[in-house]
Enzyme design. Structure first.
Site, mmCIF file in Angstrom:
data_model
loop_
_atom_site.group_PDB
_atom_site.id
_atom_site.type_symbol
_atom_site.label_atom_id
_atom_site.label_comp_id
_atom_site.label_asym_id
_atom_site.label_seq_id
_atom_site.Cartn_x
_atom_site.Cartn_y
_atom_site.Cartn_z
ATOM 1 N N ASP A 17 0.820 -1.227 0.000
ATOM 2 C CA ASP A 17 0.000 0.000 0.000
ATOM 3 C C ASP A 17 0.851 1.273 0.000
ATOM 4 O O ASP A 17 2.005 1.264 0.426
ATOM 5 C CB ASP A 17 -0.913 -0.012 1.230
ATOM 6 C CG ASP A 17 -2.092 0.932 1.055
ATOM 7 O OD1 ASP A 17 -2.412 1.289 -0.097
ATOM 8 O OD2 ASP A 17 -2.685 1.327 2.070
ATOM 9 N N ASN A 65 -10.307 -3.462 -6.358
ATOM 10 C CA ASN A 65 -9.554 -2.467 -7.137
ATOM 11 C C ASN A 65 -10.185 -2.149 -8.500
ATOM 12 O O ASN A 65 -9.832 -1.156 -9.133
ATOM 13 C CB ASN A 65 -8.098 -2.899 -7.345
ATOM 14 C CG ASN A 65 -7.237 -2.773 -6.105
ATOM 15 O OD1 ASN A 65 -6.259 -3.500 -5.919
ATOM 16 N ND2 ASN A 65 -7.592 -1.842 -5.209
HETATM 17 C C1 FPP Z 1 -2.011 -0.134 -3.430
HETATM 18 O O1 FPP Z 1 -1.555 1.218 -3.344
HETATM 19 C C2 FPP Z 1 -1.300 -0.850 -4.485
HETATM 20 C C3 FPP Z 1 -1.901 -1.470 -5.556
HETATM 21 C C4 FPP Z 1 -3.356 -1.512 -5.730
HETATM 22 C C5 FPP Z 1 -1.096 -2.123 -6.636
HETATM 23 C C6 FPP Z 1 0.149 -2.846 -6.210
HETATM 24 C C7 FPP Z 1 0.777 -3.501 -7.407
HETATM 25 C C8 FPP Z 1 2.075 -3.417 -7.723
HETATM 26 C C9 FPP Z 1 3.065 -2.684 -6.902
HETATM 27 C C10 FPP Z 1 2.564 -4.139 -8.953
HETATM 28 C C11 FPP Z 1 3.577 -5.189 -8.551
HETATM 29 C C12 FPP Z 1 3.704 -6.196 -9.604
HETATM 30 C C13 FPP Z 1 4.260 -7.424 -9.403
HETATM 31 C C14 FPP Z 1 4.291 -8.386 -10.537
HETATM 32 C C15 FPP Z 1 4.813 -7.856 -8.105
HETATM 33 P P1 FPP Z 1 -2.603 2.405 -3.445
HETATM 34 O O2 FPP Z 1 -2.744 2.777 -4.871
HETATM 35 O O3 FPP Z 1 -3.876 1.987 -2.781
HETATM 36 O O4 FPP Z 1 -1.890 3.515 -2.633
HETATM 37 P P2 FPP Z 1 -2.620 4.685 -1.809
HETATM 38 O O5 FPP Z 1 -3.259 4.027 -0.612
HETATM 39 O O6 FPP Z 1 -1.497 5.576 -1.441
HETATM 40 O O7 FPP Z 1 -3.614 5.344 -2.731
#
Ligand code: FPP
Length: 241
Positions: A17, A65
């Site tokens: 996150d 998501n």
């Molecule tokens: C949450 O942060 C993160 C995600 C929904 C996506 C995570 C995916 C990756 C990092 C890709 C990794 C790929 C591989 C193959 C390992 P958020 O967007 O909710 O952050 P926020 O809470 O700050 O808005």
């Protein structure tokens, strides 16, 4: 007794996150945060492997998501696909066994293909498990397991009296994984967010304030150190010193 020991968590799960906040604070597009999150995932994998951890689970895309803007959803789908293709050589040579959790038939076809290719390419490996959670929801996983059990009962292959925790566990997406010992959440929020609900029954929870793109191996060391200080009783009583 402090519970201090040298025990290594067998299975470490991460809610990756804070990518969006990391990007917004720098005046960047949220997708840039996800792109950096991919490199953090690579650093995490290497660090976990170096420390002898047996299994890691990464929450790459949840069933919730899909509610994000279309542009962010498609950027994430492409990023996961690109990362899988680009990292495949390292996964293979690093002896990693890739497993996938989630309702994958609802994913774009190119991503489904990349997941299949990576699974097949790492099928003979016997090192660390990478359980990549894509279109994953803990409640949906439990529903899917319940359906699979119901079908077995309906077909006369299983009796209702034989359904217990062990039998239920055999119907999860990746039944061979050990239970989660340590659940790490960057970004400071104290939520489970529908992640591995069955598997985290006795997991220790470690929240880091830093955002996921800032992950460094030292964060994992701090989480392990914290884990080792906890006294895990699994609902029983603390052992006498
Ligand atoms: C949450 O942060 C993160 C995600 C929904 C996506 C995570 C995916 C990756 C990092 C890709 C990794 C790929 C591989 C193959 C390992 P958020 O967007 O909710 O952050 P926020 O809470 O700050 O808005």
């Amino acid at each position: 007794m402090t519970g201090e020991n040298e025990i290594m968590p067998r299975h470490v799960a991460v809610i990756m996150d804070g990518n969006g906040r990391w990007a917004v604070e720098r005046g960047l597009d949220r997708t840039e945060g996800h792109r950096q999150g991919r490199y953090a995932a690579r650093r995490f994998m290497r660090a976990a492997d170096d420390r002898g951890i047996e299994a890691v689970s990464l929450y790459a895309f949840s069933t919730e998501n899909w509610a994000r803007p279309d542009s962010e959803v498609s950027a994430l789908m492409e990023l996961i696909e690109t990362a899988l293709v680009a990292e495949l050589a390292e996964l293979t040579s690093g002896n990693v066994q890739l497993r996938v959790s989630g309702r994958r038939t609802e994913l774009p076809e190119p991503l489904q293909r990349a997941l299949r290719t990576a699974e097949e390419a790492t099928a003979e490996n016997d090192g660390m498990y990478l359980n990549l959670c894509v279109n994953y929801g803990g409640q949906v996983e439990i529903v899917d397991a319940a359906k699979s059990i119901a079908k077995k009962v309906q077909a006369g292959e299983l009796s209702v009296d034989d359904i217990d925790e062990q039998e239920f566990g055999r119907h999860l997406y990746v039944p061979e994984l050990p239970p989660v010992d340590l659940l790490i959440r960057p970004g400071g929020d104290l939520r489970v967010s529908n992640f591995l609900l069955w598997q985290i029954a006795y997991a220790e929870f470690y929240v880091m304030e830093d955002y996921w793109p800032d992950f460094q191996p030292e964060h994992l060391d701090a989480a392990i150190e914290d884990y080792r200080r906890r006294q895990r009783r699994f609902g029983g009583l603390a052992l006498e010193e």
